[in-house]
Scaffold this motif. Structure first.
Motif: not given
Length: 327
Positions: A19-25, A6-16, A69-78
């Motif tokens: 980016h929603p992403l769906s990835l396989l485990p 089952k795909e894992i949906s995460i949300t990645v934020s960068h610079g305001g 995990k599914d629903g994880t919110k990620v902050q991308l810094i760089g």
């Protein structure tokens, strides 16, 4: 599709931007970082992912192994590739300008007024010529405010004029890029980089804490290694900052003008004495604990010794967490 795939949906934020992403485990962390480079232009080796439940794993591990995990919110810094290129170009330009300023100074010595104070034109030269927070880190405006406060601090401006310090760029160190460093002086004043933020990015370090690191890095404008020459000048700068602030508090600008460098411990002793005379707490741990039978002088001696130990420990930590020596 089975539950294991089952795909894992995460949300990645960068610079305001989000980016929603769906990835396989079984997607690897390296693949995710490559995908994020496509979306944000942040090179993979400059990416820092912040999220709850993060595990330290190699790049070939799966995103599940990394704690996503599914629903994880990620902050991308760089920084993006464009920002990295701009910073390098800016530093190169400032290096050129600093060289021109040095050549001009050698050909035309600075004129000094009869009062012994440098002229306004030379005052402007002995300063921080540019201030830049890191735009890819959270809350850059607060970082700019702290850098501006440091650059405009009256005591810092005083020692910069007195010792003729010029710094091309005052900026910050990102905790995730060089986590062990508190400060860095690039090419004897081309740029000074300071750790402004806490390790968790949830706030900023105190002004006096960062200013002490700034005095340390300003000393590297003259001395590269942490030898006795460095310790003497660093001690003198800290002493002059303390003197200047005491003079301001007393409503006078009558400052002692040392003809020679102080001993490495003079600034520590001055700060410790100020702590004692200013009403610092007398209850100390260990062998330095005051007792009811101690005389006032004995209590002050114990506080002075304990404070000296604390300040010397801070100086040792600054040396260990300074990225300048040896470069």
């Amino acid at each position: 599709m089975s539950s294991d795939n089952k795909e894992i949906s995460i949300t990645v934020s960068h610079g305001g931007t989000t980016h929603p992403l769906s990835l396989l485990p079984d997607t690897t962390l390296a693949y995710l970082q490559a995908r994020l480079e496509e979306l944000t232009s942040v090179p993979t080796n400059n990416q820092k992912l912040l999220y709850k439940g993060k595990n330290s794993v190699p790049e070939d591990a799966t995103i599940v192994d990394a704690g996503l995990k599914d629903g994880t919110k990620v902050q991308l810094i760089g920084p993006t590739a464009e920002e990295l290129g701009g910073l390098m170009a800016a530093e190169s330009e400032h290096q050129r300008r600093e060289r021109i300023l040095r050549e001009r100074a050698q050909k035309a010595p600075v004129k000094v007024r009869a009062t012994g104070r440098a002229s306004p034109s030379s005052d402007a030269r002995y300063a921080f010529h540019r201030i830049e927070p890191l735009p890819h880190l959270p809350n850059p405006e607060s970082a700019r405010d702290l850098l501006t406060r440091l650059a405009n601090d009256a005591a810092i401006r005083h020692v910069m004029r007195k010792h003729q310090f010029s710094v091309g760029l005052l900026t910050e160190l990102a905790p995730h890029e060089q986590p062990h460093l508190l400060g860095l002086n690039v090419n004897a004043g081309q740029a000074i980089k300071l750790r402004l933020r806490t390790d968790r990015y949830d706030g900023f370090r105190t002004f006096k804490e960062v200013r002490r690191v700034l005095c340390h890095e300003l000393t590297h404008n003259v001395w590269g290694d942490h030898d006795n020459n460095f310790k003497e000048l660093n001690s003198l700068l800290n002493k002059e900052v303390a003197e200047f602030e005491r003079a301001q508090a007393a409503g006078t600008h009558h400052l002692s003008d040392a003809l020679g460098l102080e001993s490495p411990h003079s600034a520590l002793e001055a700060e410790a004495q100020e702590y004692v005379l200013g009403g610092g707490a007398y209850t100390l741990g260990g062998s330095g604990t005051s007792t009811p039978t101690d005389s006032p002088e004995e209590r002050r001696r114990k506080v002075l010794e304990a404070t000296m130990r604390r300040l010397q420990k801070e100086e040792e930590e600054l040396e260990q967490r300074c990225g300048t020596a040896g470069h």
